[in-house]
Structure formats: structure tokens, C-alpha cells
Design a protein around this motif. Structure first.
Motif, mmCIF file in Angstrom:
data_model
loop_
_atom_site.group_PDB
_atom_site.id
_atom_site.type_symbol
_atom_site.label_atom_id
_atom_site.label_comp_id
_atom_site.label_asym_id
_atom_site.label_seq_id
_atom_site.Cartn_x
_atom_site.Cartn_y
_atom_site.Cartn_z
ATOM 1 N N SER A 3 -69.997 42.532 47.850
ATOM 2 C CA SER A 3 -70.297 42.662 46.424
ATOM 3 C C SER A 3 -70.136 41.306 45.736
ATOM 4 N N LEU A 4 -70.655 41.221 44.520
ATOM 5 C CA LEU A 4 -70.547 39.976 43.758
ATOM 6 C C LEU A 4 -69.082 39.590 43.550
ATOM 7 N N THR A 5 -68.250 40.534 43.132
ATOM 8 C CA THR A 5 -66.850 40.194 42.860
ATOM 9 C C THR A 5 -66.105 39.803 44.132
ATOM 10 N N GLN A 6 -66.390 40.478 45.230
ATOM 11 C CA GLN A 6 -65.767 40.097 46.506
ATOM 12 C C GLN A 6 -66.181 38.679 46.892
ATOM 13 N N HIS A 7 -67.463 38.385 46.718
ATOM 14 C CA HIS A 7 -67.968 37.049 47.027
ATOM 15 C C HIS A 7 -67.254 35.995 46.178
ATOM 16 N N LEU A 8 -67.132 36.253 44.889
ATOM 17 C CA LEU A 8 -66.508 35.270 43.995
ATOM 18 C C LEU A 8 -65.049 35.021 44.377
ATOM 19 N N LEU A 9 -64.343 36.068 44.714
ATOM 20 C CA LEU A 9 -62.933 35.924 45.083
ATOM 21 C C LEU A 9 -62.745 35.149 46.392
ATOM 22 N N SER A 10 -63.789 35.096 47.204
ATOM 23 C CA SER A 10 -63.689 34.410 48.494
ATOM 24 C C SER A 10 -64.078 32.940 48.417
ATOM 25 N N LEU A 11 -64.553 32.485 47.275
ATOM 26 C CA LEU A 11 -65.127 31.144 47.170
ATOM 27 C C LEU A 11 -64.118 30.017 47.389
ATOM 28 N N ASP A 12 -62.985 30.089 46.722
ATOM 29 C CA ASP A 12 -62.007 28.995 46.782
ATOM 30 C C ASP A 12 -60.599 29.576 46.668
ATOM 31 N N PRO A 13 -60.082 30.126 47.780
ATOM 32 C CA PRO A 13 -58.762 30.769 47.746
ATOM 33 C C PRO A 13 -57.641 29.853 47.262
ATOM 34 N N SER A 14 -57.709 28.579 47.582
ATOM 35 C CA SER A 14 -56.636 27.665 47.170
ATOM 36 C C SER A 14 -56.624 27.482 45.655
ATOM 37 N N ALA A 15 -57.798 27.388 45.042
ATOM 38 C CA ALA A 15 -57.870 27.254 43.580
ATOM 39 C C ALA A 15 -57.389 28.538 42.911
ATOM 40 N N TYR A 16 -57.773 29.677 43.492
ATOM 41 C CA TYR A 16 -57.337 30.957 42.923
ATOM 42 C C TYR A 16 -55.818 31.086 43.006
ATOM 43 N N THR A 17 -55.263 30.703 44.144
ATOM 44 C CA THR A 17 -53.809 30.758 44.312
ATOM 45 C C THR A 17 -53.112 29.849 43.309
ATOM 46 N N ALA A 18 -53.684 28.690 43.047
ATOM 47 C CA ALA A 18 -53.091 27.770 42.075
ATOM 48 C C ALA A 18 -53.030 28.397 40.684
ATOM 49 N N ALA A 19 -54.006 29.252 40.379
ATOM 50 C CA ALA A 19 -54.028 29.907 39.071
ATOM 51 C C ALA A 19 -53.051 31.070 38.992
ATOM 52 N N VAL A 20 -52.919 31.852 40.070
ATOM 53 C CA VAL A 20 -52.076 33.054 40.019
ATOM 54 C C VAL A 20 -50.658 32.820 40.541
ATOM 55 N N LYS A 21 -50.416 31.620 41.092
ATOM 56 C CA LYS A 21 -49.075 31.275 41.590
ATOM 57 C C LYS A 21 -48.590 29.968 40.962
ATOM 58 N N HIS A 22 -49.007 29.716 39.744
ATOM 59 C CA HIS A 22 -48.619 28.504 39.017
ATOM 60 C C HIS A 22 -47.097 28.410 38.913
ATOM 61 N N ALA A 23 -46.581 27.200 38.755
ATOM 62 C CA ALA A 23 -45.129 26.998 38.657
ATOM 63 C C ALA A 23 -44.522 27.836 37.532
ATOM 64 N N PHE A 24 -45.243 27.982 36.425
ATOM 65 C CA PHE A 24 -44.774 28.829 35.320
ATOM 66 C C PHE A 24 -44.533 30.256 35.814
ATOM 67 N N LEU A 25 -45.476 30.774 36.583
ATOM 68 C CA LEU A 25 -45.371 32.142 37.086
ATOM 69 C C LEU A 25 -44.295 32.265 38.154
ATOM 70 N N GLN A 26 -44.136 31.241 38.965
ATOM 71 C CA GLN A 26 -43.083 31.251 39.982
ATOM 72 C C GLN A 26 -41.711 31.299 39.325
ATOM 73 N N GLN A 27 -41.535 30.507 38.272
ATOM 74 C CA GLN A 27 -40.273 30.514 37.547
ATOM 75 C C GLN A 27 -40.067 31.840 36.812
ATOM 76 N N ALA A 28 -41.141 32.397 36.301
ATOM 77 C CA ALA A 28 -41.042 33.717 35.666
ATOM 78 C C ALA A 28 -40.595 34.758 36.681
ATOM 79 N N GLY A 29 -41.150 34.677 37.885
ATOM 80 C CA GLY A 29 -40.837 35.655 38.920
ATOM 81 C C GLY A 29 -39.430 35.562 39.462
#
Length: 235
Positions: A3-29
Motif C-alpha cells: 500500500s501507499l502508506t506501507q511504501h512510505l514508511l519503508s523509504l527511510d527507516p533511519s530518518a523515521y527513527t530520528a523523528a520518533v526516537k528524538h533525544a527529547f522523546l528519549q528523555q521523556a520516556g
């Protein structure tokens, strides 16, 4: 077929991880996020939610491709109604969110008034305006889905990490409430529904719309990473 959304999520896993695992979020967690930094972020998210988001959704509603040539009950008419439904839900949600921000700030003494607008916030809201004032409902819905999906994944990660932290400070308690809100079943259901709408838009792999969706997704991921305050920012 992917699907389109599956394709988009597979494009650049490292960039996506940088957005959802940012230092701010790590400290929040892990419960170590500074109270003032949380207030700074909340002040910026309020600007996004109270000002930019309603304008964005309103513009997307105006882009729904209604046509008198679509018969009642036709696939086109049904899809348009689904698009309208998810956008109305988005507006309803953001009204509640803005009140939630203000209640949370008051309850845990988080300063959200008088904060300057960050460059990351200005960049984000400017891009929202650019996408919303284009001519493609596909671009707008991809942007909306990417925003909400990243938000869900980011705060779900915080929620899961915080579950293992003893809440001894007001910051940790506020973070627990915030992460509960953005990882709850209702939010998951909303994002799933939005995902299905985007996948049902019928964007053909390799088409100009498909390639534009890739560009929109890449830009949204980039903006999301920049939206989280960094450690060296003045509070």
C-alpha cells in the motif's frame, strides 16, 4: 501489492527513527526531561494545534473533489464522504487537544504563555500552509497521515518506556498523562482509519502523485524531527 502508506514508511527507516526516537522523546520516556523543556514543547504544540491545524484541515475540506457527475452511492461519492468524515474528526479532536494542553499546563505549572515561536514551529506551520493551499487533496491527506502516524509512534514509545519509571515528579506525572493521551486506543483507531483513507485514494505506484507523496512524507519526517526541542536551546 504494497500500500501507499506501507511504501512510505519503508523509504527511510533511519530518518523515521530520528523523528520518533528524538533525544527529547528519549528523555521523556526515561523520566529525565527538564520541566522547562516540556513547557517549551507544549507551548509550540499549542501554536500548531490552536492556529495552524484548524486552518490546514479547513483548506483540505475545500479540496475534496466533489462533483455533480458522481452518482449517489458511487465509489467516488463514498470516498469523498469518508474523507470529509476523517477531516471533521480531526477538527473535533484538535479542539479537545487545545483545551487539554491548557488544562495540563495549569495543573502541572508548565509555562506555555510568552514563549517565542521556534524556527522548527515556523517551518512546520509554513509547510502546512503550503500543502493545504495547493491543488491536491492527496498531498494534504498524506501530510496529515504522516503527522498523526509519527505522533502516535513517538508517544507510544514514550508511554511504553514511562511504564517502567516510578513517577516521583510533576514532570514525570505530566508526561504520563500526555503519553497516555497520544497512545490510547481511540487515537490508534483514528490513525488506522486515516491510513485506510490514504491507501484507498488509488494512487498508482510510480505515478506523479506517488512520487509527490514520497516528497511530502520525507518533508514531514524532517519537520517532525525539527519540532522536538533540543538540549542546547534556550529555555
Amino acid at each position: 501489492m504494497v500500500s501507499l502508506t506501507q511504501h512510505l514508511l519503508s523509504l527511510d527507516p533511519s530518518a523515521y527513527t530520528a523523528a520518533v526516537k528524538h533525544a527529547f522523546l528519549q528523555q521523556a520516556g526515561d523520566g529525565t526531561l527538564d520541566h522547562s523543556r516540556l513547557g517549551l514543547w507544549l507551548s509550540q504544540d499549542r501554536i500548531y494545534a490552536a492556529h495552524a491545524y484548524p486552518r490546514f484541515i479547513g483548506s483540505l475540506i475545500s479540496l475534496i473533489p466533489y462533483s455533480a457527475s458522481h452518482a449517489i452511492g458511487s465509489p467516488e461519492e463514498k470516498l469523498n464522504q469518508r474523507i470529509l468524515d476523517i477531516l471533521v474528526i480531526s477538527l473535533t479532536n484538535v479542539i479537545r487537544e487545545v483545551n487539554f494542553f491548557e488544562d495540563t499546563a495549569k495543573r502541572w505549572a508548565l509555562k506555555i504563555e510568552g514563549r517565542p515561536e521556534r524556527k522548527g514551529t515556523r517551518d512546520y506551520t509554513a509547510e502546512m500552509g503550503k500543502v493545504a493551499h495547493g491543488t491536491s487533496i492527496v498531498d494534504g491527506l498524506v501530510f496529515l497521515w504522516a503527522m498523526e502516524k509519527i505522533y502516535l509512534d513517538a508517544w507510544t514509545g514514550v508511554h511504553e518506556s514511562l511504564a517502567m519509571v516510578e513517577k516521583t515528579t510533576s514532570t514525570q506525572t505530566a508526561l504520563a498523562v500526555l503519553s497516555d493521551n497520544w497512545s490510547c486506543p481511540e487515537f490508534v483507531e483514528f490513525v488506522d482509519k486515516l491510513t485506510k483513507v490514504v491507501d484507498d485514494l488509488g494512487v498508482t505506484p510510480g505515478s506523479a502523485e506517488w512520487k509527490r507523496a514520497e516528497e511530502v512524507f520525507h518533508r514531514t519526517v524532517e519537520l517532525e524531527e525539527g519540532f522536538w526541542p533540543s538540549d542546547n536551546e534556550e529555555l
